[in-house]
Design an enzyme around this catalytic site. Structure first.
Site, PDB file in Angstrom:
ATOM      1  N   CYS A  73      -4.083  -1.385   7.150  1.00  0.00           N
ATOM      2  CA  CYS A  73      -4.364  -2.255   8.295  1.00  0.00           C
ATOM      3  C   CYS A  73      -5.828  -2.152   8.704  1.00  0.00           C
ATOM      4  CB  CYS A  73      -3.526  -1.836   9.487  1.00  0.00           C
ATOM      5  SG  CYS A  73      -1.778  -1.838   9.132  1.00  0.00           S
ATOM      6  N   TRP A 112      -0.981  -4.324   6.848  1.00  0.00           N
ATOM      7  CA  TRP A 112      -0.433  -3.930   5.551  1.00  0.00           C
ATOM      8  C   TRP A 112       0.922  -3.331   5.872  1.00  0.00           C
ATOM      9  CZ3 TRP A 112       0.885   0.661   2.901  1.00  0.00           C
ATOM     10  CH2 TRP A 112       0.961   0.553   1.508  1.00  0.00           C
ATOM     11  N   LYS A 117      -6.321   1.355 -14.030  1.00  0.00           N
ATOM     12  CA  LYS A 117      -7.104   0.134 -13.769  1.00  0.00           C
ATOM     13  C   LYS A 117      -6.321  -1.086 -14.238  1.00  0.00           C
ATOM     14  CE  LYS A 117      -9.390   1.216 -11.493  1.00  0.00           C
ATOM     15  NZ  LYS A 117      -9.675   2.532 -11.056  1.00  0.00           N
ATOM     16  N   HIS A 174       6.432  12.848 -29.485  1.00  0.00           N
ATOM     17  CA  HIS A 174       7.473  13.534 -28.706  1.00  0.00           C
ATOM     18  C   HIS A 174       8.208  12.565 -27.781  1.00  0.00           C
ATOM     19  CE1 HIS A 174       6.148  17.337 -30.261  1.00  0.00           C
ATOM     20  NE2 HIS A 174       4.896  17.028 -29.947  1.00  0.00           N
ATOM     21  N   LYS A 199      -7.144  -0.587  -0.021  1.00  0.00           N
ATOM     22  CA  LYS A 199      -8.315   0.189  -0.427  1.00  0.00           C
ATOM     23  C   LYS A 199      -8.281   1.576   0.190  1.00  0.00           C
ATOM     24  CE  LYS A 199     -12.308   0.795  -2.344  1.00  0.00           C
ATOM     25  NZ  LYS A 199     -12.266   1.023  -3.800  1.00  0.00           N
TER      26      LYS A 199
END
Ligand code: M6R
Length: 610
Positions: free
Chosen positions: A2, A75, A487, A506, A605
């Site tokens: 936010c 958010w 990324k 494996h 972010k």
């Protein structure tokens, strides 16, 4: 996460709030809103589910005007990312509030308030805070006192901005666990989650400390600490200008940031090297004496910063012969760990506001350690304020959610740290001189690798219809592969995993077919032959290989093998160099897929909640 903006001024503050929100977009959000007190002392609000540009359009269609206002990008944490949950929240047309953080006891408060007759219009944890302010105002009609009474009830983390129709030229802000700055104008004040939001209106800032409450009027600012005592907080003059956050002609911030790495690394090294030696005092005044005593290092971080820590651990054990353990902050917090004698705790964070990393720093203070060091890109962040030693990466503002230049400059700082410690553990002056030369060569070498962009863009086309990808690396290149996979997944939404190449047989080899691209970095080091055997295992199963190799690695393109040879002569800088093509690969794949590169879905972010 936010973002908050607020203002008290003589002029109409709505353009300032809208611009501020636009500048906070990089933090990640899913809805936005603003509330303004107009000249008739009425609260007016616009909210949208979506982007700030939509909020702007709605505002253009029916403008709000007034000298006091608050605004928010949300958010979602509690409740869906929809209109009713968007901030500001308003109680009974009198109090409006914006909030960043999580109110942990919201259910308990909601039950109490429901019993007291409050009705809720959202699913958020925030609404209990606006109701609590309103309730307190009924006993004492003073916004400051009402906010004090409210925060006493709140458990968890918050940055708050609150306005009240009965006191139209007043804004009260509070901070605990979530960042908040005050911008100082001439006869006007502002609040925001970070300085970028306010750079068009001021360069002067006060960083609120945890527990602070600010009582803001047009011409007066009073700050109270956690004990409700009046305190003076220093005024900082930012060196950033309003354009620091523009794209400088690039299509995306991420591209600008990838291409600014030669410069960012050069800035990062400035004043940190003198006469062929690392200037250890750049970590803090008494850093040298602390480094002399280090017997073990524990690195704690999240995401990309964690990958930087993993690379540093390899360097530290090889160059300084000091044991190093790297942990994900959210894991470290909830396990019983043992701290070896004379351990230096290192916390890595671009933002310096990552909640898990901050909590880990607090926890480390309860343990007996030698010292704590923050490696961070944001000078006045919570992390840099809390740690004993601080190293600033000087990468400049990083706006793209996908971390790029922050990572490579963190690695530069970590390498300087390794050399500074190794010096007390057998590293000779000649060896240090060689390392310094390697560091100084970095900006030019990174620049050379950026020139492979067209080849990498062509390679990226093969990924556009893929749903999965494997990244392989060995030794210090495993975290490089992990970073490449992170990324790719975060900006292109292709599921990507990194494995130690030796682990392939494996388990993950079962996944390999012609629909599973396998990316590997193949520097010409002592593990190259082993890596080549691993790659043959992939080829034998029909897997397509995408390799970044040294010119001297003797791997060639052939059927199913796509090699880009870079001029990446192997030395300790190689993990930094090999990260660059992986950043570019992720970028171009995301461009081809038309993804929202700078603000990938669901991500933020600055992750200020646990
Ligand atoms: O600000 P921090 O370095 O503490 O952030 C940690 C992670 O959230 C961050 O690195 C994240 O993984 C990035 N989106 C990766 O590109």
């Amino acid at each position: 996460m936010c973002g908050i903006v607020g203002a008290v001024a003589q002029r109409d503050v709505s353009p300032i709030l809208l611009e501020g929100l636009k500048r906070l977009e990089y933090r990640g959000y899913d809805s936005a809103g603003l509330a303004i007190l107009n000249e008739n002392k009425k609260l007016q609000r616009i909210r949208v589910q979506g982007k700030v540009n939509e909020l702007r359009r709605e505002h253009q269609a029916s403008p709000l005007k007034g000298g006091t206002g608050i605004a928010h990008t949300r958010w979602a944490t509690h409740g869906k990312p929809n209109l009713i949950n968007a901030h500001p929240h308003i109680c009974r047309d009198q109090v409006a509030l914006v909030h960043n953080g999580i109110i942990e006891n919201h259910e308990e408060l909601r039950a109490k308030q429901t019993a007291a007759g409050f009705q809720f219009s959202s699913e958020t944890d925030t609404e209990v805070a606006v109701n609590a302010v309103y309730e307190a105002l009924q006993t004492s009609p003073d916004l400051l006192k009402a906010v004090f009474a409210t925060i006493k009830q709140l458990e968890g983390a918050y940055a708050l901005g609150v306005i009240n129709t009965e006191e139209p030229e007043r804004l009260v802000a509070a901070r605990k666990g979530s960042p908040l700055v005050i911008g100082i104008g001439i006869g006007e004040y502002f609040i925001a989650s970070d300085v970028f939001a306010l750079l068009p209106v001021t360069q002067k800032f006060i960083f609120l400390e945890d527990g602070d409450v600010a009582d803001i009027k047009r011409d007066k600012l009073v700050i109270y600490d956690a004990n409700q005592e009046i305190v003076e907080r220093p005024i900082n003059v930012s060196e950033l200008n309003a354009d620091a956050a523009d794209k400088a002609g690039y299509r995306h911030y991420m591209m600008k940031e990838i291409f600014s790495q030669p410069n960012a690394i050069a800035e990062s090294l400035e004043n940190r090297i003198d006469d062929g030696k690392v200037v250890a005092s750049e970590f803090g005044q008494n850093a040298e004496s602390i480094f002399k005593q280090v017997k073990a290092v524990k690195i704690i971080a999240c995401g990309t910063s964690y990958h930087a820590g993993l690379i540093a651990a390899t360097w530290l054990e090889e160059i300084a012969q000091i044991p190093c353990h790297v942990e994900i902050a959210s894991e470290y917090l909830y396990r019983k760990s043992v701290v070896a004698e004379d351990t230096l705790f290192v916390f890595i964070s671009q933002s310096g506001e990552t909640a898990d990393t901050l909590a880990a720093l607090q926890l480390s203070k309860e343990k007996k350690s030698l010292s704590t060091l923050a490696i961070c890109n944001v000078a006045e962040s919570s992390l840099t304020r809390e740690a004993d030693l601080v190293y600033l990466t000087h990468a400049g503002p990083e706006i793209g959610v996908a971390s790029t230049k922050a990572f490579t400059t963190q690695l530069v700082g970590l390498f300087l740290l390794v050399v500074s410690i190794a010096r007390h553990n057998g590293l000779s002056l000649e060896e240090e001189n060689v390392f310094v030369k390697e560091l100084e060569s970095l900006p030019g070498r990174v620049n050379q690798i950026l020139q492979y962009k067209d080849e990498i863009e062509t390679m990226a086309k093969d990924f556009s219809d893929k749903h999965h990808a494997l990244f392989l690396g060995r030794g210090v290149f495993l975290p490089v592969a992990m970073e490449g996979a992170l990324k790719l997944k975060e900006i292109s939404y292709i599921h990507a995993e990194a494995y130690a190449a030796g682990e392939l047989k494996h388990g993950p080899l079962a996944l390999v077919d012609d629909d599973m691209p396998v990316v590997a970095v193949a520097p010409n080091n002592n593990l190259l032959d082993k890596l080549k055997s691993n790659l043959r295992e992939v080829q034998a199963r029909g897997g397509k290989l995408y390799l970044f190799a040294d010119k001297s690695s003797q791997v060639e393109s052939s059927e199913g093998v796509y090699v880009i040879k870079i001029n990446g002569v192997y030395d300790f800088m190689a993990p930094i160099l090999y990260t660059i093509p992986l950043q570019l690969l992720a970028y171009y794949v995301a461009v081809i897929k038309g993804a929202d590169i700078d603000q990938p879905r669901n991500l933020a972010k600055c992750v200020t909640v646990e």
